[in-house]
Design a protein around this motif. Structure first.
Motif, short mmCIF file in Angstrom:
data_model
loop_
_atom_site.label_atom_id
_atom_site.label_comp_id
_atom_site.label_asym_id
_atom_site.label_seq_id
_atom_site.Cartn_x
_atom_site.Cartn_y
_atom_site.Cartn_z
N THR A 81 16.53 -60.44 49.89
CA THR A 81 16.29 -59.31 49.01
C THR A 81 15.03 -59.55 48.19
OG1 THR A 81 17.33 -57.74 47.49
CG2 THR A 81 17.70 -60.09 47.05
N ALA A 82 14.50 -58.48 47.66
CA ALA A 82 13.32 -58.51 46.79
C ALA A 82 13.33 -57.21 46.00
CB ALA A 82 12.05 -58.64 47.62
N ALA A 83 12.43 -57.09 45.08
CA ALA A 83 12.35 -55.88 44.26
C ALA A 83 12.21 -54.65 45.15
CB ALA A 83 11.17 -55.98 43.30
N GLY A 84 13.04 -53.67 44.91
CA GLY A 84 12.97 -52.40 45.64
C GLY A 84 13.69 -52.38 46.98
N VAL A 85 14.22 -53.51 47.43
CA VAL A 85 14.90 -53.58 48.72
C VAL A 85 16.36 -53.12 48.56
CG1 VAL A 85 15.81 -55.15 50.49
CG2 VAL A 85 13.45 -55.37 49.69
N THR A 86 16.81 -52.29 49.50
CA THR A 86 18.23 -51.90 49.54
C THR A 86 18.76 -52.18 50.94
OG1 THR A 86 17.72 -49.61 50.14
CG2 THR A 86 18.02 -50.08 47.79
N MET A 107 21.40 -68.34 44.78
CA MET A 107 21.94 -69.43 45.58
C MET A 107 21.63 -70.76 44.91
SD MET A 107 23.36 -67.91 48.10
CE MET A 107 23.79 -66.59 46.97
N PRO A 108 22.31 -71.84 45.34
CA PRO A 108 22.08 -73.16 44.75
C PRO A 108 20.61 -73.62 44.80
CG PRO A 108 24.04 -73.20 46.10
CD PRO A 108 23.39 -71.86 46.31
N ASP A 109 19.87 -73.15 45.82
CA ASP A 109 18.46 -73.55 45.92
C ASP A 109 17.53 -72.66 45.10
OD1 ASP A 109 18.34 -71.17 47.35
OD2 ASP A 109 17.62 -72.09 49.22
N GLY A 110 18.10 -71.69 44.35
CA GLY A 110 17.29 -70.81 43.50
C GLY A 110 16.92 -69.49 44.16
N ALA A 111 17.10 -69.36 45.47
CA ALA A 111 16.78 -68.10 46.17
C ALA A 111 17.80 -67.04 45.78
CB ALA A 111 16.81 -68.33 47.68
N THR A 112 17.38 -65.78 45.85
CA THR A 112 18.29 -64.67 45.58
C THR A 112 18.63 -63.99 46.90
OG1 THR A 112 17.33 -64.31 43.40
CG2 THR A 112 18.60 -62.50 44.32
N HIS A 113 19.93 -63.81 47.14
CA HIS A 113 20.41 -63.12 48.33
C HIS A 113 21.18 -61.87 47.91
CE1 HIS A 113 20.64 -67.05 50.91
NE2 HIS A 113 19.41 -66.70 50.63
N HIS A 114 21.14 -60.87 48.75
CA HIS A 114 22.02 -59.72 48.60
C HIS A 114 23.27 -60.10 49.38
CE1 HIS A 114 23.03 -55.61 47.68
NE2 HIS A 114 23.37 -55.41 48.95
N VAL A 115 24.40 -60.27 48.69
CA VAL A 115 25.64 -60.75 49.31
C VAL A 115 26.62 -59.58 49.42
CG1 VAL A 115 27.55 -62.40 49.15
CG2 VAL A 115 25.25 -63.06 48.36
N GLN A 134 12.97 -50.36 52.17
CA GLN A 134 12.17 -50.57 50.97
C GLN A 134 12.29 -49.27 50.18
OE1 GLN A 134 10.58 -53.53 50.15
NE2 GLN A 134 10.29 -52.56 48.17
N GLY A 135 13.30 -49.20 49.33
CA GLY A 135 13.61 -47.98 48.59
C GLY A 135 15.05 -47.58 48.82
N ASP A 136 15.35 -46.30 48.56
CA ASP A 136 16.74 -45.84 48.69
C ASP A 136 17.08 -45.49 50.15
OD1 ASP A 136 15.73 -43.29 49.24
OD2 ASP A 136 15.98 -42.59 47.19
N SER A 137 18.27 -44.93 50.35
CA SER A 137 18.76 -44.68 51.71
C SER A 137 18.00 -43.58 52.45
CB SER A 137 20.25 -44.34 51.66
OG SER A 137 20.45 -43.16 50.91
N THR A 138 17.07 -42.90 51.78
CA THR A 138 16.29 -41.87 52.45
C THR A 138 15.00 -42.43 53.07
OG1 THR A 138 15.10 -41.26 50.43
CG2 THR A 138 17.17 -40.08 50.89
#
Length: 152
Positions: A81-86, A107-115, A134-138
């Motif tokens: 995941t990253a800013a703006g990702v859905t 996560m333990p290594d500092g990374a951010t995941h969408h879980v 990259q943005g909403d569902s549209t």
């Protein structure tokens, strides 16, 4: 000829046998109860090992990955995941899996995941499709991951 004699003997025996009233129908089985939270007794050693490695995993879940699991056990799918990702999750196997809570986690290594939590409901094989935008569902889909659930 022998077949005819054999058939005639069987009919004669049946005619001479004492007739009994029909047995009452057996009671219907009790309604199916929810699967135990984590009863791995139906898995062989290889499946138990695969399930244990699923539980310990905090890496991204790759496209085509298979969770070896049981009904009622909540599994966690890890997506980048990253800013703006859905991400959206869907399945045609709603009788086999339920898609639950989804949130970003560190996560333990500092990374951010969408879980995304997925709960298997009963034995079978199911696929959950994850679509990244990259943005909403549209907005257009930029990545698709199909994650398999082999439910024992």
């Amino acid at each position: 000829m022998r077949l005819t004699l054999l058939a005639a003997s069987a009919l004669a025996f049946a005619a001479c046998s004492e007739s009994k009233p029909a047995e009452p129908a057996a009671a219907a089985p009790a309604a199916e109860t929810a699967a135990p939270a984590h009863d791995m007794s139906t898995m062989d050693d290889a499946m138990k090992s695969a399930d244990a490695s699923d539980d310990a995993n905090t890496a991204e879940t790759a496209d085509g990955f298979t969770f070896h699991t049981i009904g009622g056990k909540v599994e966690s799918v890890h997506l980048p995941t990253a800013a703006g990702v859905t991400w959206t999750a869907s399945t045609t196997d709603t009788a086999l899996v339920e898609i639950g809570e989804a949130k970003d986690e560190t996560m333990p290594d500092g990374a951010t995941h969408h879980v995304v939590k997925v709960t298997p409901l009963k034995s079978g094989n199911a696929v959950v499709k994850f679509e990244k935008r990259q943005g909403d569902s549209t907005t257009p889909v930029t990545e698709t991951r199909n994650i398999n659930f082999m439910i024992h």
